[in-house]
Write an enzyme that holds these catalytic residues in place. Structure first.
Site, short mmCIF file in Angstrom:
data_model
loop_
_atom_site.label_atom_id
_atom_site.label_comp_id
_atom_site.label_asym_id
_atom_site.label_seq_id
_atom_site.Cartn_x
_atom_site.Cartn_y
_atom_site.Cartn_z
N CYS A 77 36.75 44.23 -29.20
CA CYS A 77 37.75 44.17 -30.26
C CYS A 77 39.17 44.30 -29.68
CB CYS A 77 37.44 45.23 -31.31
SG CYS A 77 38.06 44.78 -32.93
N HIS A 168 31.95 45.37 -32.43
CA HIS A 168 31.74 46.73 -31.91
C HIS A 168 30.24 46.99 -31.73
CE1 HIS A 168 35.86 48.34 -32.66
NE2 HIS A 168 35.87 47.39 -33.56
N GLU A 170 29.09 49.31 -29.96
CA GLU A 170 28.96 50.77 -29.81
C GLU A 170 28.80 51.48 -31.16
OE1 GLU A 170 31.67 49.10 -29.73
OE2 GLU A 170 33.29 50.22 -30.70
N1 GLN Z 1 42.80 43.97 -34.76
C1 GLN Z 1 42.94 45.19 -34.05
C2 GLN Z 1 43.96 45.05 -32.96
O1 GLN Z 1 44.22 43.96 -32.48
C3 GLN Z 1 41.63 45.52 -33.41
C4 GLN Z 1 40.73 46.18 -34.37
C5 GLN Z 1 39.61 46.87 -33.72
O2 GLN Z 1 39.61 47.14 -32.51
N2 GLN Z 1 38.65 47.27 -34.50
O3 GLN Z 1 44.52 46.02 -32.57
#
Ligand code: GLN
Length: 195
Positions: A77, A168, A170
Site C-alpha cells: 500500500c 494489505h 498482513e
Molecule cells: N493511500 C495511502 C497513501 O498513499 C495508502 C493507504 C494505505 O497504506 N492503506 O498514503
C-alpha cells in the site's frame, strides 16, 4: 537472517506478527543504524506522505543505497507508493526502486475500502486481500512484472528483488504472500523446512 520492518508509521506490528508466525526473525527499523545487516525489508502501509516526511531525516538516503545494493524489499500500500519510480499527483519523496507508476488513493475514500480474493502468479488462488484507500499500479515498465490484478487493474508486481502490493496481506491470517517474500525474494528458507 533478520527481516526489517520500517517502523516510521503505519501497519508495522501487523507485518511483524505475520513474519513472526512464519518463524522469521524481525527488527523494527526506526533509524539508519537499524538497517545494518538485514536480509530483507518490509515497507508497511499507512500514510505515504507521513512516512516520506519522517524518512527524509536520513533513513531514505540509506534506503536508496540499499536499493542500489540489491536489498530485497516488500512494499504494501503506502509502502508500494514509496518504492515506485513514478507517483502520480502530489509530489512526494520516494525511492524509485521498481519500474512502475502508481496513483495514490485510487480506490477511493477510506469508507470504500474492501476485501477481495486474488489469483496471484507464483503464489496461488484465493489469496485474501484487504484494500484500504489503495494505490493502483498505472504503468508497469520493462523491468517489472505484474503478479496479480483486481478487476483488470494491476495490484501486485515484482521487479528484481522489489515486491509491491496495493493491498494489505498482513491484515489477513493467510501467510502465503509473506512466505513468498521471505523464501523467494529474499531467498531464505529455515533449515529443515521443506517445500
Ligand atoms: N493511500 C495511502 C497513501 O498513499 C495508502 C493507504 C494505505 O497504506 N492503506 O498514503
Amino acid at each position: 537472517m533478520t527481516i526489517g520492518v520500517l517502523g516510521l508509521q503505519g501497519a508495522v506490528r501487523e507485518h511483524v506478527r505475520s513474519l513472526d508466525r512464519l518463524g522469521a526473525p524481525t527488527r523494527v527499523v526506526k533509524s539508519t543504524v537499524d538497517l545494518d545487516g538485514l536480509s530483507g525489508l518490509v515497507l508497511p502501509g499507512g500514510e505515504s506522505t507521513a512516512i516520506a516526511l519522517l524518512g527524509e531525516n536520513g533513513v531514505f538516503d540509506r534506503l536508496r543505497q540499499l536499493v542500489a545494493e540489491g536489498l530485497p524489499m516488500f512494499g504494501t500500500c503506502a509502502g508500494m507508493v514509496l518504492l515506485a519510480r513514478d507517483v502520480q499527483g502530489r509530489a512526494l519523496p520516494h525511492l524509485g526502486a521498481i519500474d512502475i507508476a502508481v496513483a495514490r488513493n485510487a480506490s477511493g475514500r477510506q469508507v470504500h475500502s474492501f476485501e477481495a480474493t486474488l489469483r496471484i502468479d507464483e503464489i496461488g488462488d484465493d489469496v485474501p486481500a484487504v484494500f484500504i484507500r489503495a494505490p493502483y499500479i498505472t504503468r508497469v515498465g520493462a523491468g517489472a512484472r505484474i503478479l496479480a490484478r483486481h478487476d483488470g487493474v494491476p495490484v501486485m508486481a515484482v521487479g528484481g528483488r522489489i515486491l509491491v502490493a496495493s493491498f494489505h496481506p498482513e491484515l489477513t491470517e493467510d501467510l502465503r504472500v509473506h512466505r513468498y517474500f521471505v523464501e523467494t525474494i529474499c531467498g531464505l528458507r529455515r533449515e529443515g523446512e521443506r517445500g
